[in-house]
Motif scaffolding. Structure first.
Motif, PDB file in Angstrom:
ATOM      1  N   VAL A   1     -17.885   8.240   1.746  1.00  0.00           N
ATOM      2  CA  VAL A   1     -18.804   9.374   1.883  1.00  0.00           C
ATOM      3  C   VAL A   1     -18.977  10.079   0.537  1.00  0.00           C
ATOM      4  O   VAL A   1     -20.090  10.421   0.133  1.00  0.00           O
ATOM      5  CB  VAL A   1     -18.299  10.367   2.954  1.00  0.00           C
ATOM      6  CG1 VAL A   1     -19.189  11.604   2.982  1.00  0.00           C
ATOM      7  CG2 VAL A   1     -18.251   9.710   4.320  1.00  0.00           C
ATOM      8  N   ALA A   2     -17.872  10.261  -0.170  1.00  0.00           N
ATOM      9  CA  ALA A   2     -17.937  10.929  -1.475  1.00  0.00           C
ATOM     10  C   ALA A   2     -18.783  10.125  -2.449  1.00  0.00           C
ATOM     11  O   ALA A   2     -19.549  10.689  -3.234  1.00  0.00           O
ATOM     12  CB  ALA A   2     -16.529  11.132  -2.024  1.00  0.00           C
TER      13      ALA A   2
ATOM     14  N   CYS B   1     -13.234   8.539   3.303  1.00  0.00           N
ATOM     15  CA  CYS B   1     -13.461   9.695   2.432  1.00  0.00           C
ATOM     16  C   CYS B   1     -14.147   9.249   1.145  1.00  0.00           C
ATOM     17  O   CYS B   1     -15.157   9.827   0.738  1.00  0.00           O
ATOM     18  CB  CYS B   1     -12.138  10.384   2.122  1.00  0.00           C
ATOM     19  SG  CYS B   1     -12.181  11.453   0.669  1.00  0.00           S
ATOM     20  N   LEU B   2     -13.625   8.222   0.513  1.00  0.00           N
ATOM     21  CA  LEU B   2     -14.197   7.769  -0.759  1.00  0.00           C
ATOM     22  C   LEU B   2     -15.606   7.222  -0.560  1.00  0.00           C
ATOM     23  O   LEU B   2     -16.461   7.368  -1.439  1.00  0.00           O
ATOM     24  CB  LEU B   2     -13.289   6.723  -1.403  1.00  0.00           C
ATOM     25  CG  LEU B   2     -11.932   7.266  -1.884  1.00  0.00           C
ATOM     26  CD1 LEU B   2     -11.068   6.152  -2.461  1.00  0.00           C
ATOM     27  CD2 LEU B   2     -12.113   8.357  -2.927  1.00  0.00           C
TER      28      LEU B   2
ATOM     29  N   ARG C   1     -25.860  10.257  -5.390  1.00  0.00           N
ATOM     30  CA  ARG C   1     -27.062  11.089  -5.357  1.00  0.00           C
ATOM     31  C   ARG C   1     -26.905  12.341  -6.213  1.00  0.00           C
ATOM     32  O   ARG C   1     -27.839  12.790  -6.862  1.00  0.00           O
ATOM     33  CB  ARG C   1     -27.371  11.480  -3.908  1.00  0.00           C
ATOM     34  CG  ARG C   1     -27.981  10.338  -3.135  1.00  0.00           C
ATOM     35  CD  ARG C   1     -27.676  10.411  -1.636  1.00  0.00           C
ATOM     36  NE  ARG C   1     -28.309   9.283  -0.964  1.00  0.00           N
ATOM     37  CZ  ARG C   1     -27.831   8.028  -1.020  1.00  0.00           C
ATOM     38  NH1 ARG C   1     -26.713   7.774  -1.678  1.00  0.00           N
ATOM     39  NH2 ARG C   1     -28.466   7.056  -0.413  1.00  0.00           N
ATOM     40  N   MET C   2     -25.699  12.859  -6.223  1.00  0.00           N
ATOM     41  CA  MET C   2     -25.420  14.047  -7.025  1.00  0.00           C
ATOM     42  C   MET C   2     -25.611  13.749  -8.509  1.00  0.00           C
ATOM     43  O   MET C   2     -26.108  14.571  -9.271  1.00  0.00           O
ATOM     44  CB  MET C   2     -23.978  14.467  -6.761  1.00  0.00           C
ATOM     45  CG  MET C   2     -23.571  15.802  -7.290  1.00  0.00           C
ATOM     46  SD  MET C   2     -21.903  16.134  -6.668  1.00  0.00           S
ATOM     47  CE  MET C   2     -21.525  17.608  -7.553  1.00  0.00           C
TER      48      MET C   2
ATOM     49  N   HIS D   1      -3.986   5.794   7.320  1.00  0.00           N
ATOM     50  CA  HIS D   1      -4.086   6.458   6.013  1.00  0.00           C
ATOM     51  C   HIS D   1      -5.095   5.737   5.132  1.00  0.00           C
ATOM     52  O   HIS D   1      -5.982   6.350   4.531  1.00  0.00           O
ATOM     53  CB  HIS D   1      -2.704   6.466   5.350  1.00  0.00           C
ATOM     54  CG  HIS D   1      -2.625   7.273   4.094  1.00  0.00           C
ATOM     55  ND1 HIS D   1      -3.049   6.789   2.866  1.00  0.00           N
ATOM     56  CD2 HIS D   1      -2.178   8.529   3.858  1.00  0.00           C
ATOM     57  CE1 HIS D   1      -2.856   7.712   1.940  1.00  0.00           C
ATOM     58  NE2 HIS D   1      -2.326   8.781   2.515  1.00  0.00           N
TER      59      HIS D   1
ATOM     60  N   GLY E   1      -8.610   6.242   6.439  1.00  0.00           N
ATOM     61  CA  GLY E   1      -9.072   7.596   6.131  1.00  0.00           C
ATOM     62  C   GLY E   1      -9.480   7.752   4.676  1.00  0.00           C
ATOM     63  O   GLY E   1     -10.536   8.308   4.364  1.00  0.00           O
ATOM     64  N   VAL E   2      -8.639   7.245   3.794  1.00  0.00           N
ATOM     65  CA  VAL E   2      -8.929   7.356   2.361  1.00  0.00           C
ATOM     66  C   VAL E   2     -10.213   6.610   2.017  1.00  0.00           C
ATOM     67  O   VAL E   2     -11.062   7.122   1.275  1.00  0.00           O
ATOM     68  CB  VAL E   2      -7.741   6.817   1.529  1.00  0.00           C
ATOM     69  CG1 VAL E   2      -8.150   6.624   0.094  1.00  0.00           C
ATOM     70  CG2 VAL E   2      -6.563   7.763   1.604  1.00  0.00           C
TER      71      VAL E   2
ATOM     72  N   TYR F   1     -21.233   8.032  -1.604  1.00  0.00           N
ATOM     73  CA  TYR F   1     -22.624   8.120  -1.135  1.00  0.00           C
ATOM     74  C   TYR F   1     -23.268   9.402  -1.654  1.00  0.00           C
ATOM     75  O   TYR F   1     -24.372   9.399  -2.198  1.00  0.00           O
ATOM     76  CB  TYR F   1     -22.636   8.099   0.399  1.00  0.00           C
ATOM     77  CG  TYR F   1     -24.008   7.997   1.016  1.00  0.00           C
ATOM     78  CD1 TYR F   1     -24.710   9.139   1.397  1.00  0.00           C
ATOM     79  CD2 TYR F   1     -24.597   6.756   1.250  1.00  0.00           C
ATOM     80  CE1 TYR F   1     -25.973   9.047   1.969  1.00  0.00           C
ATOM     81  CE2 TYR F   1     -25.857   6.651   1.835  1.00  0.00           C
ATOM     82  CZ  TYR F   1     -26.537   7.807   2.198  1.00  0.00           C
ATOM     83  OH  TYR F   1     -27.790   7.717   2.774  1.00  0.00           O
ATOM     84  N   ALA F   2     -22.545  10.520  -1.480  1.00  0.00           N
ATOM     85  CA  ALA F   2     -23.065  11.808  -1.970  1.00  0.00           C
ATOM     86  C   ALA F   2     -23.011  11.860  -3.486  1.00  0.00           C
ATOM     87  O   ALA F   2     -23.919  12.380  -4.133  1.00  0.00           O
ATOM     88  CB  ALA F   2     -22.263  12.958  -1.372  1.00  0.00           C
ATOM     89  N   GLY F   3     -21.950  11.313  -4.065  1.00  0.00           N
ATOM     90  CA  GLY F   3     -21.751  11.385  -5.508  1.00  0.00           C
ATOM     91  C   GLY F   3     -22.833  10.675  -6.292  1.00  0.00           C
ATOM     92  O   GLY F   3     -23.317  11.172  -7.312  1.00  0.00           O
TER      93      GLY F   3
ATOM     94  N   TYR G   1       0.818  -1.209   0.000  1.00  0.00           N
ATOM     95  CA  TYR G   1       0.000   0.000   0.000  1.00  0.00           C
ATOM     96  C   TYR G   1       0.852   1.260   0.000  1.00  0.00           C
ATOM     97  O   TYR G   1       0.616   2.208  -0.724  1.00  0.00           O
ATOM     98  CB  TYR G   1      -0.949  -0.010   1.209  1.00  0.00           C
ATOM     99  CG  TYR G   1      -1.826   1.207   1.279  1.00  0.00           C
ATOM    100  CD1 TYR G   1      -1.722   2.113   2.334  1.00  0.00           C
ATOM    101  CD2 TYR G   1      -2.770   1.468   0.287  1.00  0.00           C
ATOM    102  CE1 TYR G   1      -2.528   3.241   2.392  1.00  0.00           C
ATOM    103  CE2 TYR G   1      -3.578   2.594   0.343  1.00  0.00           C
ATOM    104  CZ  TYR G   1      -3.446   3.475   1.401  1.00  0.00           C
ATOM    105  OH  TYR G   1      -4.239   4.596   1.460  1.00  0.00           O
TER     106      TYR G   1
ATOM    107  N   GLY H   1       1.397   3.192   2.738  1.00  0.00           N
ATOM    108  CA  GLY H   1       0.972   4.159   3.736  1.00  0.00           C
ATOM    109  C   GLY H   1       0.550   3.421   4.988  1.00  0.00           C
ATOM    110  O   GLY H   1       0.482   2.193   5.014  1.00  0.00           O
TER     111      GLY H   1
END
Lengths: 146, 463
Positions: A22-23, A19-20, A29-30, A12, A15-16, A25-27, A6, A8
């Motif tokens: 949540v993005a 982030c991906l 719907r977006m 790390h 976290g990544v 999940y929103a993406g 990896y 990292g």
């Protein structure tokens, strides 16, 4: 402590992935309607800055620097500052200044003719103020030659 | 065959595994590693080379300071944005522009009906600060742009994934700013719903933002502490020196002579931020300062039919909404639905006890009006008339044909507030047609589009 392959830490990676997640999940719907348009605008946003705006203002700055050459009292910042201020106002309020908003009267009853004049006036004031400061600097330099 | 065996024996003196399968794999692996090392050490000419970047100002200190400033601003913009969504009371009928929000609505709470300026201040901060951060955002991007052209593009899966999240961060920041600023001037050039794109875009941005801060905060704070800001602000151009070389590769390896001190850089960026804020702040603060927002979309006062008592900002004219003269004349009726349905004429409404309240109109676009004197019937009196003295919500419908906010719901606390009105008059005169004649809703702390104009029907829902 880096994970093998990896490159990292475990934190790390966690976290990544969070982030991906949540993005995504929103993406999802977006992008549920007009996905191509939204993607174009999102990717376009990055490309417009990194490959158009940044190179443009950097190149312009380099050009002006070269044209001005070396002076005892540098002129470059007296051009940079008013140009940046005026340029940012133009960037943000371009649709009003260039009278691009078709629905403006119907939605607000307000005019958009005055914006160009106002922006030009603000730009003029900025450059004049900058010139005044430069002249004061020149005069000071002449009074106190080091 | 014999010659080949001899040749192989000779070659094997120098390369023991020549000709074997093991050798092939090893040679391939060794070649790949060697090729990779060569690629790493030989970036193509241009921005991927360290010495391409000449500014002596770049470095971890500058980036750290810019980043910490942006951090504070972005958090405030994000929070005010979340509050703005909450202000729309999206759980009530017809109020939600993003009904598939799912878990992203976890924080939602009933929006208060006081103080009356709550939405006005929230949205004023959101838009003014968002616009003011544009120069700071551009400065931050300028300070780290050498990293965009990092060579090689990814050394490990960790780095590749992090670069992906940085794409979401930068794309998100610019996307949010662009859609917001375009929406603020009614320039709907984007072929998608603003509310949907801007709400979910905020979460895409924030997911990347939280990760970025988590990974970089310590480094930024250490870098920012590495020299005193006040000391640096005293350094002139002639004494400006590059920062010490950093492992990240931000500091120029071949810096040019400085043309600007860091003090001048901060002055320029700070001045630009103030100027951008000033270009809109006046249309939110209102009063005598409205005229200072020289380039703000709402820098003018309406004229003609909307002047004098009705001389304040209009959002969507009657014509745009598809209102016809006969709809709002003598034939207009207000239909109340509840336990006891009623139909009222404008005369009936004027005969009811009137109340006057000083309330502003505040739009999601960031502008607002000052307090206007609205006169009309209290919403709670209308609820009592419909025999629903304790309503859970009211569903208000306009007679307008066009518009995404033809109907909106108000919550119990908003209905029962003493200053929530079905306004018939404003500032001592009848409402103008563009301001919602014959009757419009006006509620304290309410987003402008939920103060429904040209009301036709109100359905009170019992608790």
């Amino acid at each position: 402590m880096k994970l093998p392959v990896y490159g990292g830490s475990a934190g790390h990676l966690a976290g990544v992935l969070l982030c991906l997640a949540v993005a995504a999940y929103a993406g999802v719907r977006m992008l549920s309607s007009a996905p191509l348009a939204i993607l174009t605008w999102f990717v376009g946003a990055v490309l417009l800055h990194d490959l158009v705006l940044f190179p443009a203002y950097s190149a312009l700055d380099a050009l002006v620097r070269r044209a001005l050459g070396r002076r005892r009292t540098p002129l470059i910042n007296h051009l940079r500052v008013p140009a940046l201020f005026s340029g940012l106002l133009l960037l943000a309020w371009w649709p009003l200044i260039a009278r691009q908003v078709q629905a403006r009267r119907a939605l607000t009853t307000l005019p958009d003719e005055p914006y160009l004049g106002r922006w030009l006036a603000v730009t003029g004031v900025l450059f004049v103020a900058s010139a005044v400061v430069y002249v004061v600097r020149l005069m000071r330099r002449r009074e106190n030659p080091e | 065959m014999a010659a080949q065996t001899t040749a192989l024996t000779v070659v094997r003196r120098f390369r023991p595994y020549a000709g074997t399968r093991y050798s092939a794999r090893m040679t391939l692996g060794a070649s790949a590693a060697k090729a990779w090392k060569w690629i790493e050490a030989h970036p193509p000419p241009g921005p991927t080379r360290r010495d391409f970047w000449r500014s002596p100002l770049r470095g971890p200190w500058l980036t750290g300071v810019l980043g910490l400033m942006l951090l504070g601003g972005m958090v405030v913009v994000f929070l005010t944005g979340l509050f703005s969504y909450a202000a729309y009371n999206p759980d009530l009928p017809s109020n939600d522009q993003t009904p598939d929000r799912g878990l992203l609505g976890f924080y939602l709470f009933p929006w208060p009906a006081s103080p009356r300026w709550l939405y006005r201040v929230n949205q004023g901060i959101h838009v003014t600060l968002g616009v003011a951060l544009i120069p700071l955002l551009l400065a931050k991007l300028w300070s780290v742009i050498p990293k965009l052209f990092d060579w090689p593009p990814a050394r490990s899966p960790a780095q590749a994934l992090e670069r992906l999240t940085l794409f979401l961060l930068v794309g998100g920041a610019i996307f949010q700013t662009a859609t917001g600023v375009l929406n603020a001037q009614n320039h709907y050039v984007f072929p998608f719903s603003f509310y949907q794109a801007h709400f979910y875009g905020a979460w895409v941005f924030m997911s990347a933002f939280v990760l970025h801060v988590a990974l970089r905060l310590r480094r930024s704070v250490t870098a920012a502490r590495s020299r005193s800001l006040t000391a640096e602000l005293r350094v002139g151009t002639a004494d400006t020196t590059p920062e010490p070389a950093d492992p990240e590769g931000l500091v120029a390896s071949n810096p040019a002579a400085p043309t600007m001190s860091r003090r001048a850089f901060f002055g320029m960026v700070g001045g630009a931020c103030l100027l951008m804020a000033a270009s809109v702040a006046g249309q939110s603060i209102g009063g005598r300062l409205r005229g200072t927002a020289l380039l703000g979309p709402r820098a003018f006062e309406p004229t003609g039919a909307n002047s004098g008592p009705n001389g304040f900002q209009v959002n969507k004219t009657a014509q745009e909404a598809g209102i016809q003269e006969q709809q709002v004349g003598e034939a207009w009726r207000l239909e109340l639905r509840g336990r006891t349905p009623r139909t009222l004429t404008r005369q009936d409404l004027l005969a009811l006890p009137q109340h006057t309240a000083a309330l502003p109109i505040a739009c999601v676009e960031g502008w607002s009006t000052d307090d206007q004197q609205w006169t009309g019937v209290r919403l709670r009196d209308l609820a009592a008339l419909a025999d629903v003295p304790d309503p859970a919500y009211v569903f208000v419908e306009s007679i307008q044909r066009n518009g995404a906010f033809r109907a909106a719901s108000l919550r119990r606390n908003q209905i029962l507030h003493g200053d929530s009105l079905l306004a018939l008059r404003v500032n001592g005169a009848d409402l103008s047609l563009d301001h919602g004649y014959p009757a419009r809703v006006i509620v304290p702390a309410n987003p402008g589009v939920h103060n429904t104009k040209w009301v036709g029907r109100m359905t009170f829902q019992e608790a």
